[in-house]
Enzyme design. Structure first.
Site, PDB file in Angstrom:
ATOM      1  N   PRO A  27       0.831  -1.211   0.000  1.00 24.84           N
ATOM      2  CA  PRO A  27       0.000   0.000   0.000  1.00 24.84           C
ATOM      3  C   PRO A  27       0.860   1.253   0.000  1.00 24.84           C
ATOM      4  O   PRO A  27       1.793   1.360   0.804  1.00 24.84           O
ATOM      5  CB  PRO A  27      -0.796  -0.115   1.305  1.00 24.84           C
ATOM      6  N   THR A  29       0.427   5.553  -0.268  1.00 23.36           N
ATOM      7  CA  THR A  29      -0.301   6.810  -0.396  1.00 23.36           C
ATOM      8  C   THR A  29       0.272   7.617  -1.547  1.00 23.36           C
ATOM      9  O   THR A  29       1.484   7.821  -1.618  1.00 23.36           O
ATOM     10  CB  THR A  29      -0.160   7.582   0.938  1.00 23.36           C
ATOM     11  N   GLN A 105      -7.072  -0.789   1.315  1.00 26.26           N
ATOM     12  CA  GLN A 105      -6.558  -0.574   2.677  1.00 26.26           C
ATOM     13  C   GLN A 105      -7.376   0.530   3.346  1.00 26.26           C
ATOM     14  O   GLN A 105      -7.521   1.633   2.799  1.00 26.26           O
ATOM     15  CB  GLN A 105      -5.077  -0.182   2.674  1.00 26.26           C
ATOM     16  N   HIS A 180      -5.575  -0.921   8.402  1.00 27.64           N
ATOM     17  CA  HIS A 180      -4.230  -0.356   8.618  1.00 27.64           C
ATOM     18  C   HIS A 180      -3.992  -0.225  10.127  1.00 27.64           C
ATOM     19  O   HIS A 180      -4.454   0.715  10.758  1.00 27.64           O
ATOM     20  CB  HIS A 180      -4.139   0.999   7.924  1.00 27.64           C
ATOM     21  N   ASN A 183       2.341   1.649  11.355  1.00 32.69           N
ATOM     22  CA  ASN A 183       3.017   2.891  10.912  1.00 32.69           C
ATOM     23  C   ASN A 183       2.703   4.162  11.694  1.00 32.69           C
ATOM     24  O   ASN A 183       2.942   5.256  11.210  1.00 32.69           O
ATOM     25  CB  ASN A 183       2.736   3.167   9.416  1.00 32.69           C
ATOM     26  N   TYR A 185      -0.367   5.319  12.695  1.00 35.04           N
ATOM     27  CA  TYR A 185      -1.700   5.900  12.533  1.00 35.04           C
ATOM     28  C   TYR A 185      -2.622   5.450  13.684  1.00 35.04           C
ATOM     29  O   TYR A 185      -2.167   4.821  14.631  1.00 35.04           O
ATOM     30  CB  TYR A 185      -2.245   5.561  11.138  1.00 35.04           C
TER      31      TYR A 185
END
Ligand SMILES: Cc1cc2nc3c(=O)[nH]c(=O)nc-3n(C[C@H](O)[C@H](O)[C@H](O)COP(=O)(O)O)c2cc1C
Length: 367
Positions: A27, A29, A105, A180, A183, A185
């Site tokens: 995935p 962004t 995702q 998700h 990372n 988040y």
């Protein structure tokens, strides 16, 4: 070596989904949606190119799930309404026409939101300013703002946002969703002691810090039914705290992977700087720990660029599938190129300069 290559090119499956090989797009962004969160003009060709290049599985960039606090970036795509959902149909169809499988995702920014079209201010487990600075390659600038601490009602809305986005993903023709949890988040903010100072059932001991994962997986499963693939992504590192390690180490990994297994996820996607490296001082990689404690399909990610690395992870039983990030951006046809012995291009960070979007990448590729 032919015998190695045959492993990563052998078929696999996740739940009821058949994959023609064990290669996935990680995935990423790309901040290239329209302002309203619908699929932008360059996105269909972008995702299609990886399916056309031989990747069996494509995991989309993180999509925001609601119109409350989930949006992270300007020009981030969403799955928070019917219009956004419909816009994904051309992408899922294009991937399917090219023999690929595509998973959406689902992502909630929490304290790391750099832009939100719908809601003022950020919300997170606790009122703590994130480490680090907003990311310029996604239109960010300066320090992160201090979020408000989520109420129980806010948490309930996060959970129903994920469930609703998963339902919309199914309507849009996706083959599954990936939650998700990595990372730095929102979900990872709950997992991490220094960003979660709550004294309710979502804070404190590891089992409490994992409760939001459990609530979300269960709500998503309920929304999409047993046959739709539901995966989850974990990391130790965060976009704003690169070297972070899970403090409970191996025991923590055991609790984390066993608890999501118990909620009925179909796969676990792990990401580390170096997928094959030890997760802690010595010992097994994070992917191997997921395999050891959950024993469901595991996707390994991080620093895999050569076919020998990819094959090693699969051959040694550390992972069932490998996902490629930056090297796939330089080589959308990585599987086909490797299989036919063509040379690969190196990844160049100039592809993200000034923005990690598709327009910048296109200009870079044609320069
Ligand atoms: C531009 C960019 C955007 C990313 N966006 C996401 C994302 O939306 N969701 C996610 O889970 N990881 C994201 N990542 C992390 C990648 O999925 C992957 O873990 C990371 O690039 C390491 O893999 P690699 O060494 O193969 O590039 C992103 C990475 C890059 C480079």
């Amino acid at each position: 070596m032919k015998s190695n290559i045959s492993n990563v090119f052998s078929p696999s499956n996740i739940g009821a989904l058949s994959l023609k090989n064990r290669l996935a797009l990680a995935p990423m962004t790309r901040v290239s949606a329209n302002e309203d969160g619908t699929v932008g003009p360059l996105m269909k060709d972008y995702y299609q190119s990886f399916a056309d290049g031989g990747f069996a599985l494509i995991v989309t960039e993180g999509l925001y799930t609601d119109k409350l606090y989930s949006q992270c970036y300007k020009f981030q795509p969403g799955l928070s309404d019917e219009v956004q959902m419909s816009s994904w149909k051309e992408v899922t169809e294009a991937v399917h026409e090219n023999d690929g499988v595509i998973i959406a995702q689902l992502m909630h920014a929490g304290a790391l939101s750099q832009y939100n079209k719908y809601t003022k201010g950020n919300a997170a487990p606790s009122e703590i300013q994130p480490l680090g600075e907003e990311m310029g390659i996604y239109y960010g600038e300066g320090e992160y703002s201090v979020p408000k601490a989520m109420s129980q009602e806010d948490i309930n809305e996060v959970i129903s946002g994920f469930a609703s986005a998963a339902r919309l993903a199914k309507c849009a023709g996706f083959d599954g969703v990936e939650i998700h949890g990595a990372n730095g988040y929102l979900l990872d903010q709950f997992l991490t002691v220094y960003t979660n100072k709550r004294s309710d059932k979502y804070g404190g001991v590891l089992a409490n810090r994992l409760k939001i994962y459990k609530d979300i997986v269960e709500a998503v499963r309920e929304a999409v039914g047993r046959d739709f693939v539901v995966g989850i992504r974990f990391s130790q590192s965060k976009v704003n705290d690169f070297e972070y390690k899970w403090p409970e180490q191996d025991e923590g990994a055991k609790t984390i992977f066993q608890s999501v297994l118990a909620c009925g996820v179909d796969y676990i996607h792990t990401t580390e700087h170096v997928a094959k490296g030890p997760a802690f001082e010595n010992g097994l990689s994070l992917a191997s720990l997921a395999k050891k404690y959950a024993n469901i399909p595991v996707i390994a990610n991080g620093g895999i660029s050569s076919d020998s690395d990819a094959n090693y992870l699969v051959e040694s039983g550390q992972a069932d599938i490998v996902s490629l990030g930056k090297i796939a951006l330089a080589n959308p046809n990585w599987p086909n190129a490797v299989e036919s012995g063509q040379p690969l291009q190196d990844f160049d960070f100039d592809m993200f300069n000034p923005l990690a979007d598709l327009k910048t990448a296109k200009q870079f590729m044609s320069a």
